[in-house]
Design a protein around this motif. Structure first.
Motif, PDB file in Angstrom:
ATOM      1  N   ASP A 214      23.792  77.191  53.702  1.00 33.53           N
ATOM      2  CA  ASP A 214      25.078  77.514  54.317  1.00 33.53           C
ATOM      3  C   ASP A 214      24.930  78.768  55.183  1.00 33.53           C
ATOM      4  OD1 ASP A 214      25.104  79.756  52.700  1.00 33.53           O
ATOM      5  OD2 ASP A 214      26.535  78.938  51.257  1.00 33.53           O
TER       6      ASP A 214
ATOM      7  N   HIS B 205      22.070  74.719  48.947  1.00 35.19           N
ATOM      8  CA  HIS B 205      22.947  73.814  48.222  1.00 35.19           C
ATOM      9  C   HIS B 205      22.250  72.482  47.980  1.00 35.19           C
ATOM     10  CE1 HIS B 205      26.808  76.080  48.644  1.00 35.19           C
ATOM     11  NE2 HIS B 205      26.133  76.631  49.644  1.00 35.19           N
ATOM     12  N   TYR B 206      22.545  71.893  46.828  1.00 37.81           N
ATOM     13  CA  TYR B 206      22.113  70.531  46.495  1.00 37.81           C
ATOM     14  C   TYR B 206      23.399  69.792  46.089  1.00 37.81           C
ATOM     15  CZ  TYR B 206      17.510  72.712  46.158  1.00 37.81           C
ATOM     16  OH  TYR B 206      16.347  73.409  46.418  1.00 37.81           O
ATOM     17  N   ASP B 207      24.035  69.128  47.049  1.00 35.15           N
ATOM     18  CA  ASP B 207      25.391  68.640  46.809  1.00 35.15           C
ATOM     19  C   ASP B 207      25.462  67.191  46.336  1.00 35.15           C
ATOM     20  OD1 ASP B 207      26.502  71.029  47.378  1.00 35.15           O
ATOM     21  OD2 ASP B 207      27.379  70.459  49.292  1.00 35.15           O
ATOM     22  N   HIS B 208      24.714  66.294  46.963  1.00 36.62           N
ATOM     23  CA  HIS B 208      24.874  64.868  46.682  1.00 36.62           C
ATOM     24  C   HIS B 208      23.523  64.207  46.512  1.00 36.62           C
ATOM     25  CE1 HIS B 208      28.564  65.971  48.956  1.00 36.62           C
ATOM     26  NE2 HIS B 208      29.146  65.170  48.091  1.00 36.62           N
TER      27      HIS B 208
ATOM     28  N   ALA C  22      30.191  64.695  54.083  1.00 34.15           N
ATOM     29  CA  ALA C  22      29.883  66.124  54.054  1.00 34.15           C
ATOM     30  C   ALA C  22      30.119  66.643  55.465  1.00 34.15           C
ATOM     31  CB  ALA C  22      28.441  66.369  53.608  1.00 34.15           C
TER      32      ALA C  22
ATOM     33  N   GLU D 296      18.159  63.292  48.014  1.00 34.89           N
ATOM     34  CA  GLU D 296      18.988  64.456  47.699  1.00 34.89           C
ATOM     35  C   GLU D 296      19.427  65.151  48.981  1.00 34.89           C
ATOM     36  OE1 GLU D 296      16.855  67.120  45.226  1.00 34.89           O
ATOM     37  OE2 GLU D 296      16.767  65.760  43.511  1.00 34.89           O
ATOM     38  N   GLN D 297      20.661  65.622  48.982  1.00 32.25           N
ATOM     39  CA  GLN D 297      21.156  66.423  50.092  1.00 32.25           C
ATOM     40  C   GLN D 297      20.815  67.887  49.831  1.00 32.25           C
ATOM     41  OE1 GLN D 297      25.365  66.953  50.444  1.00 32.25           O
ATOM     42  NE2 GLN D 297      25.321  67.142  52.671  1.00 32.25           N
ATOM     43  N   ARG D 298      20.146  68.513  50.769  1.00 29.43           N
ATOM     44  CA  ARG D 298      19.734  69.913  50.636  1.00 29.43           C
ATOM     45  C   ARG D 298      20.032  70.622  51.949  1.00 29.43           C
ATOM     46  NH1 ARG D 298      13.610  69.239  48.124  1.00 29.43           N
ATOM     47  NH2 ARG D 298      14.173  68.017  46.272  1.00 29.43           N
ATOM     48  N   TYR D 299      20.720  71.747  51.867  1.00 26.51           N
ATOM     49  CA  TYR D 299      20.996  72.481  53.098  1.00 26.51           C
ATOM     50  C   TYR D 299      21.320  73.942  52.776  1.00 26.51           C
ATOM     51  CZ  TYR D 299      25.953  71.957  51.856  1.00 26.51           C
ATOM     52  OH  TYR D 299      27.156  71.997  51.214  1.00 26.51           O
TER      53      TYR D 299
ATOM     54  N   TYR E 110      19.373  65.038  54.107  1.00 26.83           N
ATOM     55  CA  TYR E 110      18.846  64.325  52.945  1.00 26.83           C
ATOM     56  C   TYR E 110      17.328  64.204  53.018  1.00 26.83           C
ATOM     57  CZ  TYR E 110      23.419  62.897  51.183  1.00 26.83           C
ATOM     58  OH  TYR E 110      24.686  62.899  50.658  1.00 26.83           O
TER      59      TYR E 110
END
Length: 356
Positions: free
Chosen positions: A343, A349-352, A310, A338-341, A320
């Motif tokens: 933008d 976003h919750y991507d991976h 990412a 969980e990946q949370r960030y 994460y």
């Protein structure tokens, strides 16, 4: 935009294929409708929906064909939180709302068809909402076997560096087992009780931590606390946080199957606090006696993948958070992160996800 429910059935073996069952769209506007999948109850799949204080239970059969939509006419307007405990033949629904100035927590018992089996009752009322700690007044906890349910509230004591934790412990018939109150001192307002969990016996566990820096992601000190089911005494155990390495996004789980309290967290290393390991600890449920403590180092190859996976990340697992801890009676554990960030447009976003 409509909400579609999916069921996934899979069997092991090279000759078996996965089978997916999905529902027909009902026309719910996903931008204005919040929902919670309650699971199967008496053979029906129940889904709670809320659209501008229009509260409903959608009832599906095992093939995800809609059977009914039941309006929850007893619900007041402006419900801020709804929680559910599915007991297989009935669902306990807890909801919080404001009436005039006071905060309320009520519950109702729903049946397999979304019908009301027991009329709503009030569990508690908060007269001083300005003292409530956290974004929701009441926390709903239930044990792994769902035989014990606890409603708790954390309040700040006026003119004192002390939290007051009020607890209401019930059995699965909503008969009150014990009511209690704890006083927990703190150093700063950012030091709040977190990670509440409940054992099958009704023991309450949580953490109190102090971040090394204001708004920091790592603890400089961390304590695990335990309240036995029928007393207001509190037992505690200091967690080793060498060089402030334990990430604040930890998970805590009381496992009666293994007789252990589990604590898991990502761990930082070096001045940059780059995540390089996982802290995994176990304690006895009763006395918080240490059973096992491990610092599991992540491989360089895995860290490199996470750095490049990412592109916006400056550090390994920087965005994460551990969210789920699954254990068994043999002492095995699986962690989900969980990946949370956010933008630049402030969109979350919750991507991976990552499994350990």
């Amino acid at each position: 935009m409509a909400t579609i429910l999916f069921l996934l059935a899979a069997t092991l073996g090279t000759s078996s294929a996965q089978r997916v069952t999905y529902s027909a769209p009902l026309g719910d506007n996903i931008r204005t409708t919040t929902f919670d999948i309650l699971g199967f109850c008496g053979g029906n799949l129940l889904v709670y929906k809320n659209a501008y204080s229009d509260y409903r239970i959608s009832v599906y059969d095992s093939r995800l064909k809609i059977r009914d939509e039941v309006a929850l006419k007893f619900m007041p307007s402006g419900v801020s939180q709804a929680d559910f405990v599915n007991l297989g033949d009935r669902v306990l629904m807890y909801y919080q709302y404001t009436h005039r100035r006071d905060l309320y927590c009520d519950y109702v018992v729903l049946g397999p068809h979304g019908e009301v089996l027991e009329a709503p009752r009030t569990i508690d009322r908060t007269l001083h909402p300005d003292r409530v700690v956290g974004q929701i007044p009441y926390h709903v906890l239930y044990s792994g076997d769902r035989s014990r349910i606890m409603i708790l509230e954390v309040l700040r004591v006026e003119d004192s560096l002390t939290y007051r934790i009020r607890t209401f412990l019930y059995d699965d018939s909503m008969q009150l087992v014990a009511a209690g109150s704890l006083s927990v001192p703190y150093l700063e307002e950012t030091d709040t009780p977190r990670n509440f969990c409940l054992s099958d016996q009704g023991g309450l566990y949580f953490t109190m931590g102090h971040a090394g820096e204001p708004g920091g992601n790592y603890y400089s000190s961390l304590t695990v606390m335990y309240k036995p089911p029928r007393t207001n005494e509190i037992r505690e155990r200091t967690v080793s946080v060498t060089d402030a390495m334990v990430n604040t996004g930890l998970v805590l789980k009381a496992s009666d199957r293994s007789g252990s309290l589990w604590l898991a967290a990502l761990a930082g290393e070096g001045r940059a606090r780059d995540v390089g390991a996982i802290v995994l600890q176990r304690y006895t449920l009763e006395g918080l006696r240490p059973l096992d403590s491990r610092l599991i180092t992540l491989t360089d190859s895995l860290k490199e993948v996470m750095r490049s996976g990412a592109g916006a990340l400056r550090q390994t697992f920087d965005d994460y958070r551990l969210t789920v801890l699954v254990t068994d009676e043999k002492g095995h554990a699986m962690l989900v992160g969980e990946q949370r960030y956010l933008d630049p447009d402030n969109v979350r976003h919750y991507d991976h996800i990552v499994l350990f």
